[in-house]
Every structure is written in structure tokens, then in C-alpha cells.
Design an enzyme around this catalytic site. Structure first.
Site, PDB file in Angstrom:
ATOM      1  N   GLY A  15     -63.568 -20.007  84.084  1.00 52.29           N
ATOM      2  CA  GLY A  15     -64.107 -19.319  82.922  1.00 52.29           C
ATOM      3  C   GLY A  15     -65.582 -19.634  82.723  1.00 52.29           C
ATOM      4  O   GLY A  15     -66.326 -19.904  83.672  1.00 52.29           O
ATOM      5  N   SER A  16     -66.000 -19.647  81.478  1.00 55.34           N
ATOM      6  CA  SER A  16     -67.421 -19.757  81.139  1.00 55.34           C
ATOM      7  C   SER A  16     -68.018 -21.139  81.355  1.00 55.34           C
ATOM      8  O   SER A  16     -69.216 -21.329  81.140  1.00 55.34           O
ATOM      9  CB  SER A  16     -67.636 -19.335  79.684  1.00 55.34           C
ATOM     10  OG  SER A  16     -67.319 -17.968  79.518  1.00 55.34           O
ATOM     11  N   THR A  17     -67.215 -22.102  81.798  1.00 59.89           N
ATOM     12  CA  THR A  17     -67.770 -23.436  82.045  1.00 59.89           C
ATOM     13  C   THR A  17     -68.859 -23.407  83.113  1.00 59.89           C
ATOM     14  O   THR A  17     -69.722 -24.279  83.135  1.00 59.89           O
ATOM     15  CB  THR A  17     -66.675 -24.418  82.499  1.00 59.89           C
ATOM     16  OG1 THR A  17     -66.041 -23.898  83.674  1.00 59.89           O
ATOM     17  CG2 THR A  17     -65.630 -24.621  81.402  1.00 59.89           C
ATOM     18  N   ILE A  18     -68.842 -22.400  83.985  1.00 59.82           N
ATOM     19  CA  ILE A  18     -69.836 -22.362  85.069  1.00 59.82           C
ATOM     20  C   ILE A  18     -71.140 -21.688  84.654  1.00 59.82           C
ATOM     21  O   ILE A  18     -72.085 -21.639  85.452  1.00 59.82           O
ATOM     22  CB  ILE A  18     -69.275 -21.652  86.320  1.00 59.82           C
ATOM     23  CG1 ILE A  18     -69.073 -20.154  86.049  1.00 59.82           C
ATOM     24  CG2 ILE A  18     -67.988 -22.311  86.800  1.00 59.82           C
ATOM     25  CD1 ILE A  18     -68.832 -19.343  87.309  1.00 59.82           C
ATOM     26  N   LYS A  19     -71.230 -21.166  83.435  1.00 59.24           N
ATOM     27  CA  LYS A  19     -72.426 -20.423  83.038  1.00 59.24           C
ATOM     28  C   LYS A  19     -73.723 -21.238  83.153  1.00 59.24           C
ATOM     29  O   LYS A  19     -74.750 -20.677  83.551  1.00 59.24           O
ATOM     30  CB  LYS A  19     -72.249 -19.860  81.629  1.00 59.24           C
ATOM     31  CG  LYS A  19     -71.293 -18.662  81.588  1.00 59.24           C
ATOM     32  CD  LYS A  19     -71.058 -18.155  80.180  1.00 59.24           C
ATOM     33  CE  LYS A  19     -70.129 -16.949  80.179  1.00 59.24           C
ATOM     34  NZ  LYS A  19     -69.774 -16.505  78.821  1.00 59.24           N
TER      35      LYS A  19
END
Length: 360
Positions: A15-19
Site C-alpha cells: 500500500g501507501s507505505t512505499i510513497k
């Protein structure tokens, strides 16, 4: 033995943890100006396409820049950024942070996870039609959806690399060994190595400013409320199944096993990181280190906070973030003024933590 809840033997959408890492990729490759703002109306479409990739916030976020896009976890900002980067540059850069590969921790059965690419897809599917990499798959890769999977340990490791500004510390379980004959105890040294290149060193400031803003006015503000040390983090939601274009996510009508999961990753203290964590809440169940529903991000953050509190090496006097740096601006505004200051200041000074203090 590994089971489904293991932090090294289970994998899930990040999910958005890699943004923050996607943002660093854009900065390194020169396709992102951190001072430019994007208008988020709640959706994104590729040229000549009617398909709408939705933001988690239906009404959109309005004008966002790099710091506020990370702080608010704006999907549209990263849909556009992933499209500008292209799948190959994005996939290669994510791999540089240890994603899609074993960390080398001293536990058997560690999974590799997956960072997809056109080459991977050609080898993974038999039919030519299924082997085609579609532009929309690049779009959703920018927010950690699609084919990509990671383990909780990989995300904690990624958080540590960001916190240490590119230094990689290989995770380990064994801290010391006792000689069976002499009975002497010898510590096992942590293996430190140079990590990914991000171009200008100030790019680390920008990504970390966004993560600091996540816990100070962003999507995980409550996780750092009243903390005597500074925390930089990132929330994330992993979708278990796809939602039709005109449908809405209704948690109450969905079988619990099919509900979204939520992640929270963090490192602390920001100015001299000593611990990196990842927390997962699956539907309503808490799993050691990783994901949960968006509504449960608050709980994931609280679990992370408790983990950090148990680390005795983190002192209360660590403060609330480096004074006069990009982080201070992000805490109060999380808008372009934070970026302007981040671009002006020199990289925040830090000292590599000693081996016993490293928590990644």
C-alpha cells in the site's frame, strides 16, 4: 517454523507505505520538482482513457506538493508520479530499498516478496495476452497496489534505510554467541553497507519531512501525540479485492476476511534513528509488524508507539524533531513552505547508531 502471521514468512500488498520511496525515485530521476503542486480532485485518468483511478479521499485533497502528498497520502499525486517515472525506473528503484528480495535475516523460510516489472510478467504468465504490461499497472504500482507484495520485515527494513539516509543495516535475530568451551560471549556485529543512491543528499530531507508530517498533522497524527521523542512514519492500506468503478467500499457489508488491511511504518527518533518498526492490523486482528483497514491506521500507529517506548535506548529528551529544519516546517504546515525550507537547509546531522541500538 513460519506461519501466516510471521513477519518474515508472510507477504502482503505494501500500500501507501512505499510513497516516500516513490517520491525519492522521482527526485533522483528528475521527473519531480518538490516545489510544484498538483491539484487532486479525487481521481486520475491516463490520456485517452475513461477509467478513473480513485483517491482514497473521494473529494480529493486539493493542491498538494511532495511533503503534503506524503502527509495526506494523496493517491493522485503518486499516480501521476509513477506514470512519469515509468515502470522500469520505478521497479528498479524500489528494489534498491530491499523490496522484492530477502533481507538475509538469520531465520529460515524468509519470503522474497515481489516488485513486479514487465520482464517478471512475461515470465510469470503463459498466455501472451496476460504477459502484456499495461500502463494502468504502473499507475497502481505507485501506491503499492497490484502485483507487488512485501513482508513486514522488509518494510521495517525500508523504513530504517530512509531513517539512516541510505545506510543499510542487515536485520538479525542473534545479538551474541556464547562459546561452548570458554563460555565467553561475543557480540554479533551488525552488517552496515551503503544503500540506494538518491541523487542530491537533500532529497532525504524532503522524504523524511513528509514522513514527519504524517505524524504531525497527517494521516497518523495521533500516533505521535505527546511523544517525548520525534517519530517519522507512513500509513498504508492494502486492498484485498478490487472495487468496481461505480461502487463504494462498504466495510460493514464485506466478509471480515475480505476487508482492507492497514500498515504503519515508522522510525525514531528522527534526528538520530535507533529503531524502525512496521505494524500490521489485518481486518480486526493484530499481527506482529504490518497492515489494517484505513479506519484502523490509528490502532496500528498506537502499536508502533508502544514498540518504540519499549526500546530503552530512545531517551525522552530526544525532542520533537530537529529544530529549524524541514521537519519543523512540515509539522506546522505540511505544505510548500516546508519544502522551501527543506530545499534550503543542509542535510540534518546524524550519527550512525551503535550496533546494539539498531532496531531494523
Amino acid at each position: 517454523n513460519c506461519d501466516w502471521s510471521s513477519d518474515v514468512c508472510s507477504s502482503d500488498l505494501p500500500g501507501s507505505t512505499i510513497k516516500p520511496v516513490v517520491a525519492l525515485a522521482g527526485l533522483k530521476h528528475g521527473v519531480l520538482n518538490p516545489l510544484d503542486a498538483t491539484f487532486c480532485s479525487g481521481g486520475f485518468s491516463l490520456p485517452n482513457s475513461t477509467h478513473r483511478f480513485r483517491d482514497w479521499r473521494p473529494m480529493g485533497h486539493g493542491r498538494v506538493d511532495l511533503v503534503s502528498a506524503i502527509a495526506q497520502s494523496c493517491d493522485v499525486y503518486f499516480y501521476e508520479l509513477a506514470t512519469r517515472l515509468g515502470v522500469q525506473r520505478l521497479s528498479d528503484f524500489l528494489g534498491g530499498f530491499g523490496l522484492g528480495a530477502r533481507t538475509g535475516i538469520d531465520i529460515a523460510g524468509e519470503k522474497t516478496g515481489l516488485v513486479p516489472s514487465p520482464d517478471w510478467k512475461r515470465g510469470a504468465f503463459k498466455s501472451r495476452r496476460a504477459q502484456v504490461w499495461f500502463p494502468g499497472e504502473t499507475v497502481i504500482l505507485g501506491i503499492g497496489q497490484g502485483y507487488m507484495t512485501t513482508t513486514p520485515l522488509q518494510l521495517a527494513h525500508m523504513a530504517g534505510i530512509i531513517g539512516l539516509r541510505g545506510t543499510t543495516a542487515q536485520p538479525r535475530l542473534v545479538r551474541s554467541l556464547r562459546d561452548p568451551v570458554t563460555r565467553k560471549v561475543a557480540p554479533v556485529a551488525t552488517k552496515l553497507s551503503a544503500g540506494p543512491e538518491v541523487g542530491d543528499a537533500k532529497n532525504w530531507d524532503l522524504a523524511i519531512a513528509g514522513m514527519f508530517a504524517v505524524t504531525h498533522g497527517g494521516t497518523a497524527s495521533r500516533s505521535a501525540a505527546g511523544a517525548p521523542y520525534s517519530i517519522a512514519g507512513k500509513t498504508g492500506t492494502a486492498q484485498v479485492f478490487s472495487i468496481a468503478q461505480n461502487a463504494k467500499y462498504d466495510e460493514g457489508a464485506i466478509n471480515e476476511r475480505m476487508r482492507d488491511h492497514a500498515w504503519f511504518i515508522a522510525f525514531a527518533p528522527v534526528e538520530a534513528p535507533k529503531i524502525a518498526v512496521a505494524v500490521l492490523v489485518v481486518a480486526a486482528a493484530v499481527v506482529l509488524i504490518t497492515s489494517a483497514r484505513r479506519s484502523d491506521v490509528r490502532g496500528a500507529g498506537a502499536l508502533s508507539r508502544e514498540t518504540v517506548k519499549r526500546d530503552k535506548s530512545i531517551k525522552a529528551e530526544s525532542g520533537s524533531g530537529p529544530s529549524g529544519s524541514a521537519y519543523e516546517s512540515a509539522e506546522t504546515t505540511a505544505r510548500s513552505t516546508a519544502l522551501e525550507k527543506a530545499a534550503e537547509v543542509a542535510p540534518v546531522a546524524w550519527e550512525a547508531p551503535d550496533e546494539e541500538a539498531l532496531g531494523v
